[in-house]
Design an enzyme around this catalytic site. Sequence first.
Site, mmCIF file in Angstrom:
data_model
loop_
_atom_site.group_PDB
_atom_site.id
_atom_site.type_symbol
_atom_site.label_atom_id
_atom_site.label_comp_id
_atom_site.label_asym_id
_atom_site.label_seq_id
_atom_site.Cartn_x
_atom_site.Cartn_y
_atom_site.Cartn_z
ATOM 1 N N ARG A 103 0.846 -1.201 0.000
ATOM 2 C CA ARG A 103 0.000 0.000 0.000
ATOM 3 C C ARG A 103 0.878 1.246 0.000
ATOM 4 O O ARG A 103 2.089 1.159 0.127
ATOM 5 C CB ARG A 103 -0.954 -0.004 1.192
ATOM 6 C CG ARG A 103 -0.249 -0.054 2.540
ATOM 7 C CD ARG A 103 -1.257 -0.017 3.684
ATOM 8 N NE ARG A 103 -0.600 -0.271 4.961
ATOM 9 C CZ ARG A 103 -1.223 -0.281 6.134
ATOM 10 N NH1 ARG A 103 -2.519 -0.060 6.202
ATOM 11 N NH2 ARG A 103 -0.562 -0.512 7.242
ATOM 12 N N CYS A 107 3.214 8.727 -5.311
ATOM 13 C CA CYS A 107 3.941 9.949 -4.976
ATOM 14 C C CYS A 107 2.921 11.053 -4.727
ATOM 15 O O CYS A 107 2.010 11.252 -5.532
ATOM 16 C CB CYS A 107 4.859 10.320 -6.147
ATOM 17 S SG CYS A 107 5.455 12.031 -6.058
ATOM 18 N N ASN A 141 -5.364 7.202 4.332
ATOM 19 C CA ASN A 141 -5.098 6.476 5.569
ATOM 20 C C ASN A 141 -3.635 6.678 5.943
ATOM 21 O O ASN A 141 -2.750 6.416 5.136
ATOM 22 C CB ASN A 141 -5.359 4.975 5.374
ATOM 23 C CG ASN A 141 -5.299 4.206 6.687
ATOM 24 O OD1 ASN A 141 -6.226 4.255 7.474
ATOM 25 N ND2 ASN A 141 -4.188 3.520 6.927
ATOM 26 N N GLU A 142 -3.412 7.162 7.140
ATOM 27 C CA GLU A 142 -2.052 7.293 7.684
ATOM 28 C C GLU A 142 -1.037 7.788 6.653
ATOM 29 O O GLU A 142 -0.129 7.063 6.242
ATOM 30 C CB GLU A 142 -1.587 5.962 8.289
ATOM 31 C CG GLU A 142 -2.365 5.572 9.521
ATOM 32 C CD GLU A 142 -1.755 4.384 10.277
ATOM 33 O OE1 GLU A 142 -0.930 3.667 9.697
ATOM 34 O OE2 GLU A 142 -2.106 4.192 11.447
ATOM 35 N N CYS A 153 11.425 11.087 -6.913
ATOM 36 C CA CYS A 153 11.133 10.955 -8.347
ATOM 37 C C CYS A 153 11.452 12.270 -9.078
ATOM 38 O O CYS A 153 11.739 13.293 -8.456
ATOM 39 C CB CYS A 153 9.679 10.536 -8.562
ATOM 40 S SG CYS A 153 8.486 11.869 -8.345
ATOM 41 N N CYS A 156 9.239 15.197 -8.097
ATOM 42 C CA CYS A 156 9.602 15.788 -6.805
ATOM 43 C C CYS A 156 10.854 16.658 -6.943
ATOM 44 O O CYS A 156 10.936 17.728 -6.345
ATOM 45 C CB CYS A 156 9.789 14.706 -5.753
ATOM 46 S SG CYS A 156 8.201 14.003 -5.234
ATOM 47 N N GLU A 312 -8.126 4.365 15.249
ATOM 48 C CA GLU A 312 -7.811 2.943 15.382
ATOM 49 C C GLU A 312 -7.176 2.753 16.754
ATOM 50 O O GLU A 312 -6.272 3.497 17.119
ATOM 51 C CB GLU A 312 -6.799 2.500 14.315
ATOM 52 C CG GLU A 312 -7.256 2.761 12.886
ATOM 53 C CD GLU A 312 -6.214 2.357 11.839
ATOM 54 O OE1 GLU A 312 -5.182 1.750 12.211
ATOM 55 O OE2 GLU A 312 -6.437 2.650 10.656
ATOM 56 N N TRP A 320 2.934 -5.731 13.441
ATOM 57 C CA TRP A 320 3.993 -5.015 12.715
ATOM 58 C C TRP A 320 5.216 -4.615 13.521
ATOM 59 O O TRP A 320 6.175 -4.113 12.962
ATOM 60 C CB TRP A 320 3.403 -3.767 12.043
ATOM 61 C CG TRP A 320 2.466 -2.973 12.916
ATOM 62 C CD1 TRP A 320 1.099 -3.056 12.903
ATOM 63 C CD2 TRP A 320 2.790 -1.997 13.923
ATOM 64 N NE1 TRP A 320 0.548 -2.190 13.837
ATOM 65 C CE2 TRP A 320 1.563 -1.532 14.467
ATOM 66 C CE3 TRP A 320 3.987 -1.479 14.410
ATOM 67 C CZ2 TRP A 320 1.503 -0.564 15.476
ATOM 68 C CZ3 TRP A 320 3.931 -0.508 15.425
ATOM 69 C CH2 TRP A 320 2.708 -0.069 15.933
ATOM 70 N N GLU A 360 -1.899 -8.822 7.184
ATOM 71 C CA GLU A 360 -2.223 -8.607 8.600
ATOM 72 C C GLU A 360 -2.929 -9.795 9.250
ATOM 73 O O GLU A 360 -3.715 -9.633 10.193
ATOM 74 C CB GLU A 360 -3.008 -7.300 8.745
ATOM 75 C CG GLU A 360 -2.129 -6.118 8.366
ATOM 76 C CD GLU A 360 -2.780 -4.751 8.514
ATOM 77 O OE1 GLU A 360 -4.001 -4.676 8.758
ATOM 78 O OE2 GLU A 360 -2.045 -3.752 8.367
ATOM 79 N N HIS A 363 -2.860 -10.016 13.048
ATOM 80 C CA HIS A 363 -3.327 -8.854 13.819
ATOM 81 C C HIS A 363 -4.664 -9.194 14.466
ATOM 82 O O HIS A 363 -5.582 -9.648 13.804
ATOM 83 C CB HIS A 363 -3.487 -7.665 12.871
ATOM 84 C CG HIS A 363 -3.599 -6.352 13.574
ATOM 85 N ND1 HIS A 363 -4.646 -6.034 14.405
ATOM 86 C CD2 HIS A 363 -2.784 -5.274 13.571
ATOM 87 C CE1 HIS A 363 -4.466 -4.801 14.876
ATOM 88 N NE2 HIS A 363 -3.339 -4.322 14.389
HETATM 89 C C1 GAL Z 1 -2.461 1.049 10.995
HETATM 90 C C2 GAL Z 1 -3.173 1.118 9.663
HETATM 91 C C3 GAL Z 1 -4.162 -0.018 9.498
HETATM 92 C C4 GAL Z 1 -3.545 -1.307 9.931
HETATM 93 C C5 GAL Z 1 -3.097 -1.189 11.357
HETATM 94 C C6 GAL Z 1 -2.512 -2.450 11.929
HETATM 95 O O1 GAL Z 1 -1.216 1.646 10.921
HETATM 96 O O2 GAL Z 1 -3.848 2.331 9.505
HETATM 97 O O3 GAL Z 1 -4.578 -0.080 8.160
HETATM 98 O O4 GAL Z 1 -2.472 -1.592 9.093
HETATM 99 O O5 GAL Z 1 -2.105 -0.209 11.425
HETATM 100 O O6 GAL Z 1 -2.098 -2.241 13.252
HETATM 101 ZN ZN ZN Z 2 7.736 11.924 -6.180
#
Ligand code: GAL
Ligand code: ZN
Length: 669
Positions: A103, A107, A141-142, A153, A156, A312, A320, A360, A363
């Site tokens: 994911r 850029c 997301n994040e 690139c 950039c 979250e 992770w 995941e 998780h």
């Molecule tokens: C976050 C992310 C989620 C999932 C989660 C797992 O960083 O936004 O999509 O990956 O971690 O802990």
């Molecule tokens: Zn770039």
Amino acid sequence: MTLGVCYYPDHWPRDRWREDAAAMRERGIERVRIGEFAWSLLEPDPGRYDFAWLDEAMDVFAEAGLGVILGTPTPTPPKWLIDAHPDVLPVGPDGRVRGFGSRRHYCFRSRTYARETERIVGALAERYGHHPALAAWQTDNEYGCHDTTRCWCDTCRADFRTWLEARYGTPEALNEAWWTTFWSQTYRSFDEVELPGQAVTESNPSHELDFRRFASDGVVAYDALQRAAIRRHSDAPIVHNSMMLFPDYDHVDLADGLDVVAFDNYPLGQLEESPFDAATKARYLRTGHPDLVALSHDLYRGLKDAPHWVMEQQPGQVNWAPSNPLPADGAVRLWTLQGLGHGAEMVSWFRWRAAVGAQETNHAGLLRHDATPDQAFEEAGRVADDVGAPRAGAASAAARDVAAGLADAATPRASVAILFDYDDVWASEIQPHTAGFGYWGQVLTYYAALRGLDLDVDLVPKKKLGLPAADGGRDLAPYAAVIAPAMQLVSDDLAATFEAYVRAGGRLLFGPRSGARTPSGLAQAPAPGPLRPLIGGRVTRIDGLRRGVTRTLEADGATYTYGTWADLLEADAEGEVRATYHDPAYRGAAAWVARRHGDGEASLLGAWLEPAALRPLLRPWLEAAGVTPRELPDDVRRAGRWWLNFGDTDRTVDGVTIPALDAVEVDAG
Ligand code: GAL
Ligand code: ZN
């Protein structure tokens, strides 16, 4: 407080949705965050949208009384998009294209991706912008996760040159700001400037600093583009989920454009990844470090001086970190009450049910892979009762207005503020000078000392000081005491703002390295530059101590231990020495120099004190500022109206027993 959960209708058969939604409501959950990775299902082929499944899911949630936080699916552009437009892919500092298969493979400055983003986000906003289930939008997301803020690139590189030209006007001005005569780095035109981080050894730190500013601006501009695409069709609040103390972009700038800020709370994963020593990691193995987690809450609340969300929150182990311990029974409840006490208006679990495949798989969710309740399921229900979240049947958050919820949420008002700034974060990262010097580590040392003295703390963005209220300007006047740890970059304007605060009776304490650099990263000669008249002294030398090595200093007849960093100070005529170092190599240098300004004062404490040493040192300073500290037992913290015990031993405060891993309401005793 509202409870939520992250759910993936795209992962489970349709006949589960209704059952899951009902079970969520029964757990007191009222919001469900969905959709943020679902692009390939929403647009299986270029230009062919399939909204049928999401229509149905939205209707199921609406019927169940769940408010949906709908994520835009841009963290995961589908394979067909990448194949058609490989220029979307980001490039690493090694010059390699970062490919498809996980994911965040885009850029931030790709023009193609901007168009594709506007298209998919616009299509979603148009379709769901007025859906009865819609509570809010989450952009992407994040941002920056997996080291994606900076990109090397061609786009950039070209954009960086334009950005520099806008900032400096002429190559001469850039040369001066970066001190490029050093190592023959002089540039004749902006087109000669490369991206840093690709040189033989470290790049020029001022070059690095500007690259970080530039990359951060790219994230903020990309988010603005998403928000504009949403706003054409929908008035619902827009939020983004950031990552705890993630340093790579300026969260203050991002927050400016958002209606609500949120972060993702993973106390155990964060601790495992942190630079804490093995003993600290072992001690907080199953609870996370309480002050580290609380610091994130106060940071995000501080970004807009308003209630924030936890988008979250881990309900079990994550997948992770280098190792992934289980939480203690009770920890999930403590983290939620901690959020409530620090001003969070919503806490949402990640995730409802564990994924049976892909990255995941290991998780945890509230439910196991087979949809049976996992460890935290019961606890989630218990904490729903603690925070008064309506269990199934009662009126739901879907019907409630998000803005009204935010207005109702408690915003603690502290008497002590800590200043923070992302330029200062970057300055510390670019030239730490000694292993173990970290910006947030320095902030945490002060923060933890204050929290251990039972004080609420506001985190205040440095860059908002002195601005008009319309631009989110913030004022120091309400605070009895203000601390600025590791505030390296100081302009004359900022120094003037501080001067006004202390002249009006405020108390200001600067930590190590404060005022060491100009805004472009050059040395202040001498440090602390424009803060010198304020504190009545200057820095003559600096000492970077190897990890594990400690030294002592003396203040008021008592001895205190420090490590990692020491600014060696000399007082000017108007300054007063508050503490002196013992190390003979320092030749009698001062460790703490202060200057009074009427009822107010400013001082610089140059050593990075051990947490246990900082508390007793700060205590009299706080008392002199009119604040009333009190020592809390280890592992006990007050979060709003709750006493929380993160340890495995019962503790007593004011005659009230707080059982291990449990919470007690403050006035219950
Ligand atoms: C976050 C992310 C989620 C999932 C989660 C797992 O960083 O936004 O999509 O990956 O971690 O802990
Ligand atoms: Zn770039």
